[in-house]
Design a protein around this motif. Sequence first.
Motif, short mmCIF file in Angstrom:
data_model
loop_
_atom_site.label_atom_id
_atom_site.label_comp_id
_atom_site.label_asym_id
_atom_site.label_seq_id
_atom_site.Cartn_x
_atom_site.Cartn_y
_atom_site.Cartn_z
N LEU A 92 0.82 -1.21 0.00
CA LEU A 92 0.00 0.00 0.00
C LEU A 92 0.85 1.26 0.00
CD1 LEU A 92 -2.83 -1.04 2.51
CD2 LEU A 92 -3.04 -0.71 0.03
N HIS A 93 2.16 1.11 -0.16
CA HIS A 93 3.06 2.26 -0.25
C HIS A 93 3.37 2.52 -1.72
CE1 HIS A 93 3.58 1.13 3.99
NE2 HIS A 93 3.79 2.42 4.17
N GLN A 118 2.63 21.77 2.66
CA GLN A 118 2.01 22.94 2.04
C GLN A 118 0.58 23.13 2.52
OE1 GLN A 118 2.47 22.39 -2.18
NE2 GLN A 118 4.69 22.69 -2.13
N ALA A 119 -0.06 22.05 2.95
CA ALA A 119 -1.42 22.12 3.47
C ALA A 119 -1.42 22.37 4.98
CB ALA A 119 -2.18 20.84 3.15
N GLY A 120 -0.23 22.58 5.55
CA GLY A 120 -0.14 22.88 6.97
C GLY A 120 -0.03 21.68 7.87
N LEU A 121 0.34 20.53 7.30
CA LEU A 121 0.43 19.29 8.08
C LEU A 121 1.83 18.72 8.02
CD1 LEU A 121 -2.81 17.54 6.80
CD2 LEU A 121 -2.52 18.60 9.04
N GLU A 122 2.26 18.10 9.10
CA GLU A 122 3.42 17.23 9.09
C GLU A 122 2.90 15.81 8.97
OE1 GLU A 122 6.68 17.87 8.99
OE2 GLU A 122 6.20 20.01 8.84
N VAL A 123 3.74 14.90 8.45
CA VAL A 123 3.29 13.53 8.23
C VAL A 123 2.76 12.93 9.52
CG1 VAL A 123 4.01 11.20 7.57
CG2 VAL A 123 4.87 13.19 6.32
N SER A 129 2.68 6.10 12.23
CA SER A 129 3.46 4.89 12.00
C SER A 129 3.74 4.60 10.53
CB SER A 129 2.73 3.69 12.62
OG SER A 129 1.48 3.50 12.00
N GLU A 130 3.32 5.44 9.63
CA GLU A 130 3.44 5.13 8.21
C GLU A 130 4.24 6.20 7.46
OE1 GLU A 130 2.74 2.45 6.75
OE2 GLU A 130 1.36 1.44 8.12
N ASP A 133 3.67 7.97 1.68
CA ASP A 133 3.06 7.44 0.46
C ASP A 133 2.08 6.31 0.75
OD1 ASP A 133 4.98 5.60 1.29
OD2 ASP A 133 5.54 5.03 -0.75
N TYR A 134 1.76 6.09 2.03
CA TYR A 134 0.81 5.05 2.43
C TYR A 134 -0.56 5.40 1.86
CZ TYR A 134 -1.77 2.02 5.75
OH TYR A 134 -2.59 1.07 6.33
N LEU A 135 -1.13 4.52 1.04
CA LEU A 135 -2.33 4.84 0.27
C LEU A 135 -3.49 5.33 1.14
CD1 LEU A 135 -3.89 5.05 -2.35
CD2 LEU A 135 -4.27 2.56 -2.26
N PRO A 136 -3.84 4.67 2.25
CA PRO A 136 -4.93 5.22 3.07
C PRO A 136 -4.66 6.65 3.54
CG PRO A 136 -4.50 2.95 3.69
CD PRO A 136 -3.40 3.35 2.75
N MET A 137 -3.39 6.97 3.82
CA MET A 137 -3.05 8.33 4.23
C MET A 137 -3.26 9.32 3.09
SD MET A 137 0.64 9.88 5.42
CE MET A 137 0.89 8.66 6.70
N VAL A 138 -2.84 8.95 1.88
CA VAL A 138 -3.01 9.83 0.72
C VAL A 138 -4.49 10.04 0.44
CG1 VAL A 138 -2.44 10.19 -1.72
CG2 VAL A 138 -0.82 8.98 -0.24
N LEU A 139 -5.28 8.98 0.54
CA LEU A 139 -6.72 9.09 0.31
C LEU A 139 -7.39 9.97 1.36
CD1 LEU A 139 -7.39 5.35 -0.57
CD2 LEU A 139 -7.72 7.28 -2.13
N GLU A 140 -6.98 9.82 2.61
CA GLU A 140 -7.53 10.64 3.68
C GLU A 140 -7.18 12.11 3.47
OE1 GLU A 140 -9.46 11.31 7.49
OE2 GLU A 140 -9.51 9.70 6.00
#
Length: 226
Positions: A92-93, A118-123, A129-130, A133-140
């Motif tokens: 999923l990466h 750029q959106a004001g967030l750090e990973v 824990s991810e 490029d973790y797909l659920p994170m990108v989708l969220e």
Amino acid sequence: MKLLTLGRRTGTGSALSERQQRLVWRIAALLLDYPTAETADLVDQLTAATTELPESARVPLTEFLRQFNETDPMRRASNYVETFDMQRRSSLHLTYYAYGDTRKRGMALLRFKHAYRQAGLEVGDLENSELPDYLPMVLEFAATVDQVQGERLLAEHVPVLELLRLSLQDNESYYTGLLAAVLATLPPVNSADRRRIAQLAAEGPPDEDVGLDPFAMDPMSSGGTI
């Protein structure tokens, strides 16, 4: 390899509205993450939410939710681990397919990290824990934070998403439907994508394991949690 050079993908070719896109991404983000009791409790609510989606996204989502709901909780968990954690071709990466655990992957990961910043967030604000490029994170991220940047990241990786869908299909996994729904929100696979998919499938992720130093040494890092 040039996985991240698909700049032509700046918009969606799907028939879904922006609201429908975000809904698909939000549902898929939840369901592609590790299955928990909390997720299982949302099945009826998620199924009801799919009624406003067109068939291309609604059908695979509702079929997944049906099978997910009918599966024993222990089996759901083992199914997930067997599918995504134990098979290199079902990662999923998103950058793993082109770069494996090589030094080049670190630079590719910065593409995601910078979009979040750029959106004001750090990973770490999204998922401690991810990797980014973790797909659920990108989708969220695409569903709830920055639809434009999130869609761009997803669209740039259409070949990887289609390769993942094909791998899941080959394994007769019910997770295939989730990838089909996500792809329904993005530009369709074209001839260049098919060549890229064939290349990635033939080569597989590189085996060189030298760490992700360029990612860790991001000169733009503000010292936040990764």
